[in-house]
Design a protein around this motif. Structure first.
Motif, PDB file in Angstrom:
ATOM      1  N   GLU A  15       0.839  -1.201   0.000  1.00 49.15           N
ATOM      2  CA  GLU A  15       0.000   0.000   0.000  1.00 49.15           C
ATOM      3  C   GLU A  15       0.878   1.258   0.000  1.00 49.15           C
ATOM      4  N   ALA A  16       1.982   1.193   0.764  1.00 50.23           N
ATOM      5  CA  ALA A  16       2.875   2.351   0.831  1.00 50.23           C
ATOM      6  C   ALA A  16       3.504   2.625  -0.532  1.00 50.23           C
ATOM      7  N   ALA A  17       3.820   1.568  -1.277  1.00 44.14           N
ATOM      8  CA  ALA A  17       4.404   1.764  -2.610  1.00 44.14           C
ATOM      9  C   ALA A  17       3.421   2.514  -3.508  1.00 44.14           C
ATOM     10  N   ILE A  18       2.155   2.087  -3.478  1.00 40.75           N
ATOM     11  CA  ILE A  18       1.147   2.765  -4.305  1.00 40.75           C
ATOM     12  C   ILE A  18       1.078   4.239  -3.900  1.00 40.75           C
ATOM     13  N   ARG A  19       0.981   4.466  -2.571  1.00 43.35           N
ATOM     14  CA  ARG A  19       0.803   5.842  -2.071  1.00 43.35           C
ATOM     15  C   ARG A  19       2.039   6.708  -2.278  1.00 43.35           C
ATOM     16  N   ALA A  20       3.222   6.069  -2.334  1.00 41.79           N
ATOM     17  CA  ALA A  20       4.455   6.846  -2.521  1.00 41.79           C
ATOM     18  C   ALA A  20       4.616   7.286  -3.979  1.00 41.79           C
ATOM     19  N   GLY A  21       3.675   6.897  -4.828  1.00 36.32           N
ATOM     20  CA  GLY A  21       3.768   7.280  -6.231  1.00 36.32           C
ATOM     21  C   GLY A  21       4.688   6.377  -7.029  1.00 36.32           C
ATOM     22  N   CYS A  22       4.805   5.135  -6.568  1.00 32.70           N
ATOM     23  CA  CYS A  22       5.633   4.149  -7.284  1.00 32.70           C
ATOM     24  C   CYS A  22       5.079   3.940  -8.699  1.00 32.70           C
ATOM     25  N   ASP A  23       6.010   3.854  -9.664  1.00 29.83           N
ATOM     26  CA  ASP A  23       5.586   3.657 -11.052  1.00 29.83           C
ATOM     27  C   ASP A  23       5.501   2.188 -11.441  1.00 29.83           C
ATOM     28  N   GLY A  24       6.302   1.353 -10.779  1.00 31.41           N
ATOM     29  CA  GLY A  24       6.287  -0.040 -11.198  1.00 31.41           C
ATOM     30  C   GLY A  24       6.824  -0.978 -10.137  1.00 31.41           C
ATOM     31  N   TYR A  25       6.179  -2.144 -10.026  1.00 28.13           N
ATOM     32  CA  TYR A  25       6.651  -3.211  -9.128  1.00 28.13           C
ATOM     33  C   TYR A  25       6.881  -4.449  -9.980  1.00 28.13           C
ATOM     34  N   PHE A  26       8.054  -5.054  -9.811  1.00 29.73           N
ATOM     35  CA  PHE A  26       8.375  -6.299 -10.518  1.00 29.73           C
ATOM     36  C   PHE A  26       8.780  -7.306  -9.461  1.00 29.73           C
ATOM     37  N   GLY A  27       8.156  -8.477  -9.459  1.00 29.34           N
ATOM     38  CA  GLY A  27       8.481  -9.426  -8.402  1.00 29.34           C
ATOM     39  C   GLY A  27       8.171 -10.849  -8.793  1.00 29.34           C
ATOM     40  N   TYR A  28       8.603 -11.750  -7.926  1.00 32.03           N
ATOM     41  CA  TYR A  28       8.356 -13.164  -8.126  1.00 32.03           C
ATOM     42  C   TYR A  28       7.999 -13.736  -6.760  1.00 32.03           C
ATOM     43  N   PRO A  29       6.933 -14.546  -6.662  1.00 33.96           N
ATOM     44  CA  PRO A  29       6.453 -14.942  -5.334  1.00 33.96           C
ATOM     45  C   PRO A  29       7.437 -15.816  -4.551  1.00 33.96           C
ATOM     46  N   ILE A  30       7.519 -15.575  -3.269  1.00 37.36           N
ATOM     47  CA  ILE A  30       8.243 -16.458  -2.355  1.00 37.36           C
ATOM     48  C   ILE A  30       7.735 -16.178  -0.938  1.00 37.36           C
ATOM     49  N   THR A  31       7.484 -17.220  -0.181  1.00 34.27           N
ATOM     50  CA  THR A  31       7.117 -17.073   1.229  1.00 34.27           C
ATOM     51  C   THR A  31       8.354 -16.610   1.983  1.00 34.27           C
ATOM     52  N   PRO A  32       8.277 -15.725   2.956  1.00 37.09           N
ATOM     53  CA  PRO A  32       7.064 -15.125   3.564  1.00 37.09           C
ATOM     54  C   PRO A  32       6.768 -13.701   3.108  1.00 37.09           C
ATOM     55  N   GLN A  33       6.883 -13.422   1.809  1.00 31.83           N
ATOM     56  CA  GLN A  33       6.571 -12.051   1.369  1.00 31.83           C
ATOM     57  C   GLN A  33       5.574 -12.014   0.213  1.00 31.83           C
ATOM     58  N   SER A  34       4.935 -13.146  -0.088  1.00 30.44           N
ATOM     59  CA  SER A  34       4.065 -13.191  -1.265  1.00 30.44           C
ATOM     60  C   SER A  34       2.883 -12.222  -1.178  1.00 30.44           C
ATOM     61  N   GLU A  35       2.520 -11.819   0.056  1.00 28.11           N
ATOM     62  CA  GLU A  35       1.384 -10.887   0.205  1.00 28.11           C
ATOM     63  C   GLU A  35       1.663  -9.541  -0.458  1.00 28.11           C
ATOM     64  N   VAL A  53       2.160  -3.391 -12.197  1.00 30.68           N
ATOM     65  CA  VAL A  53       2.509  -4.509 -11.313  1.00 30.68           C
ATOM     66  C   VAL A  53       2.733  -5.718 -12.202  1.00 30.68           C
ATOM     67  N   LEU A  54       3.926  -6.282 -12.142  1.00 31.34           N
ATOM     68  CA  LEU A  54       4.245  -7.345 -13.083  1.00 31.34           C
ATOM     69  C   LEU A  54       4.904  -8.518 -12.372  1.00 31.34           C
ATOM     70  N   GLN A  55       4.331  -9.708 -12.546  1.00 28.02           N
ATOM     71  CA  GLN A  55       5.001 -10.904 -12.050  1.00 28.02           C
ATOM     72  C   GLN A  55       5.986 -11.370 -13.107  1.00 28.02           C
ATOM     73  N   ALA A  56       7.268 -11.288 -12.742  1.00 28.37           N
ATOM     74  CA  ALA A  56       8.321 -11.696 -13.678  1.00 28.37           C
ATOM     75  C   ALA A  56       8.445 -13.215 -13.687  1.00 28.37           C
ATOM     76  N   GLU A  57       9.294 -13.726 -14.575  1.00 32.54           N
ATOM     77  CA  GLU A  57       9.457 -15.183 -14.655  1.00 32.54           C
ATOM     78  C   GLU A  57      10.450 -15.699 -13.628  1.00 32.54           C
ATOM     79  N   SER A  58      11.191 -14.809 -12.984  1.00 30.24           N
ATOM     80  CA  SER A  58      12.148 -15.227 -11.967  1.00 30.24           C
ATOM     81  C   SER A  58      12.625 -13.986 -11.229  1.00 30.24           C
ATOM     82  N   GLU A  59      13.368 -14.199 -10.150  1.00 35.60           N
ATOM     83  CA  GLU A  59      13.946 -13.065  -9.426  1.00 35.60           C
ATOM     84  C   GLU A  59      14.997 -12.364 -10.282  1.00 35.60           C
ATOM     85  N   VAL A  60      15.726 -13.138 -11.073  1.00 33.40           N
ATOM     86  CA  VAL A  60      16.753 -12.540 -11.946  1.00 33.40           C
ATOM     87  C   VAL A  60      16.084 -11.593 -12.936  1.00 33.40           C
ATOM     88  N   ALA A  61      14.933 -12.014 -13.467  1.00 32.60           N
ATOM     89  CA  ALA A  61      14.201 -11.144 -14.382  1.00 32.60           C
ATOM     90  C   ALA A  61      13.686  -9.904 -13.642  1.00 32.60           C
TER      91      ALA A  61
END
Lengths: 360, 183
Positions: A15-35, A53-61
């Motif tokens: 939520e803070a990223a959205i409110r801070a005016g973030c332009d883009g998030y790129f990530g790949y799911p992993i516990t315990p931060q998938s939320e 908001v984009l789910q990449a194919e890996s953390e390297v991506a």
């Protein structure tokens, strides 16, 4: 007063990223931060603010998407947990070398290897000493509450752009998963293209006819040139060290003994401080909030007034090295740690103080 | 005032959501709160527990080994958490499925037959709120108007029609407590 919500640390980051005016998030799911990404996908900031908001194919991506987007002057963020952050180290080093701003969140889990999904602080060295190659520093923030998970995203973007440097938020699985009351800051508008061009003259925003190409690179094959790059980086890190230290002192005024701890461990030590004082032990707590820049002079000032210091970390003894370098050899400094996802209890932290410092 | 609470049972009993509703009601009443779940292997089937702290002051450790109150909803949790209640503290349990009843002599113990009552009334979905009602009768940490606001905030809008049923369950729970041992 801002909007009050009960949120998980990971949700607060999102939520803070959205409110801070973030332009883009790129990530790949992993516990315990998938939320973080789950919240972003559900909240649809692409409709709220236009944020990608984009789910990449890996953390390297993910980290290389971050690298590319940061090069255009956009406010961008990724998040992962320990094994995923290890995969990102090459990209992080390139971003530090290219002096690109971004926020990277590490919700640390127990290692080494795949380890466990439970909370840990064993990535201190990786975050603070440079997990990738080369002489570089990240600005490292260590939130101890859900409120700070929120606030450090905004602060992280501010520092990242002020110094053109990647910022790491070094959290852990417990702070990511727990819910607390958060006061959210108001929405900051995403920057327009014109604002990016005027505020980030270093960014690759398209070449007009009246200036040379902007080249963003971490490569300089001329050693004299590369040494100049390093000298410039070191001068910047020195400036950060002089200007951006954050810390908190709790019950240090009359302390005979001192806990030093960051993040979740500091919360546990705060409870231990209360329990120990109820037994007549005058102990205080020093909590570094920035891990780089490390609050060395401030710890030295408190540390040299006490009879002994116990550094409490959910690792085998990492930050203790910086505490020892700060305080010197005149004060007894010991470490108490639990590993692999175990959270120490406040009671055992009191016992450790009694056994290792007071009785030892 | 600081109240340190462990809520423990099977996954699916609404342990985490009970804690969340309690915590959110605390937020609405301008309290400091923390909600720290067990996550990980046990969350994926089996036991679930959550530590909830409600306080007038800034909360220190969100992770605790001893508690003022334990709300226990299965045998595994009884085995694990009976011993963690502070002397003089409170243990509330649903005897449904419990084979070894609590034995501590230095704590207050109440039973609440919430599972039976919920199935009798056809309210099995709000079983957890019956238990919460029992707890709030003994520890009135949040007033009912703030509990209402907590429910509004915790439940997604599509479930807001169920709030009266949840509040009814809380009232039922208040009258379902049986003292087992009162110091």
């Amino acid at each position: 007063m801002g909007e009050l919500r009960l949120m998980k640390g990971n949700e607060a980051v999102a939520e803070a990223a959205i409110r801070a005016g973030c332009d883009g998030y790129f990530g790949y799911p992993i516990t315990p931060q998938s939320e973080v990404m789950e919240y972003l996908m559900a909240e649809k900031p692409f409709e709220r603010t236009g944020m990608v908001v984009l789910q990449a194919e890996s953390e390297v991506a993910s980290i290389n998407m971050l690298y590319g987007a940061a090069g255009t002057g956009k406010k961008v963020m990724t998040s992962s947990s320990s094994p995923g952050i290890s995969l990102m180290q090459e990209g992080i080093s390139y971003m530090a070398g290219s002096e690109l701003p971004a926020v990277i969140v590490n919700v640390v889990r127990g290692g080494p290897g795949l380890g466990t999904i439970q909370p840990s602080q064993a990535d201190y060295f990786q975050a603070v000493k440079g997990g990738g190659h080369g002489d570089y520093k990240l600005i490292v923030l260590a939130p101890a509450s859900v409120q700070e998970m929120c606030d450090h995203v905004k602060l992280g973007f501010d520092l990242a752009f002020k110094y053109r440097n990647p910022v790491m938020i070094l959290s852990d699985g417990a702070v990511g998963q727990m819910m607390e009351k958060v006061e959210l800051f108001d929405q900051i508008a995403r920057r327009t293209d014109a604002e990016v061009i005027s505020q980030c003259p270093w960014a690759a925003t398209g070449k007009p006819k009246d200036r040379e190409h902007i080249i963003i690179t971490s490569l300089d094959l001329d050693p004299a040139g590369q040494e100049r790059v390093n000298l410039k980086l070191q001068a910047k890190y020195k400036k950060i060290q002089e200007n951006e230290i954050l810390f908190e002192e709790i019950q240090c005024e009359d302390a005979e003994y001192l806990y030093v701890a960051f993040g979740l461990s500091a919360r546990i030590c705060q409870k231990a401080t209360d329990l120990a004082r109820a037994k007549g032990i005058r102990v205080g707590l020093f909590r570094p909030i920035t891990l780089f820049p490390f609050p060395a002079p401030q710890i030295a000032s408190v540390g040299n007034r006490v009879k002994g210091i116990l550094v409490v970390e959910m690792n085998a003894g990492q930050m203790i090295e910086d505490v020892k370098l700060s305080v010197g050899c005149n004060v007894k400094i010991e470490h108490y740690g639990r590993f692999g996802g175990i959270i120490p209890s406040p009671e055992e932290v009191v016992r450790a103080l009694e056994q290792k410092i007071i009785g030892g | 005032m600081t109240e340190e609470i462990i809520i423990a049972g099977f996954g699916g009993q609404g342990v985490l959501s009970m804690g969340k509703i309690l915590a959110y009601s605390g937020v609405m009443q301008n309290k400091e709160v923390s909600w720290m779940p067990s996550y990980g292997p046990e969350m994926r089937g089996g036991t679930a527990n959550v530590t909830v702290i409600i306080s007038d002051e800034r909360i220190s450790s969100p992770s605790l080994n001893t508690f003022d109150s334990a709300i226990i909803l299965n045998q595994q949790s009884m085995d694990k958490f009976e011993k963690t209640v502070k002397p003089g503290g409170l243990l509330i349990y649903d005897p449904n499925g419990i084979t070894r009843h609590p034995v501590r002599k230095d704590i207050n113990i109440y039973s609440i037959e919430a599972a039976d009552e919920a199935s009798k009334l056809g309210l099995s979905k709000v079983f957890n709120m019956i238990v919460l009602g029992g707890f709030l009768k003994l520890k009135p940490l949040v007033a009912s108007e703030f509990l209402h606001k907590g429910l509004l905030k915790s439940l997604p809008a599509r479930h807001h029609a169920l709030i009266p049923e949840n509040e009814k369950a809380v009232e039922i729970g208040k009258n379902l407590l049986k003292p087992v041992q009162v110091l």
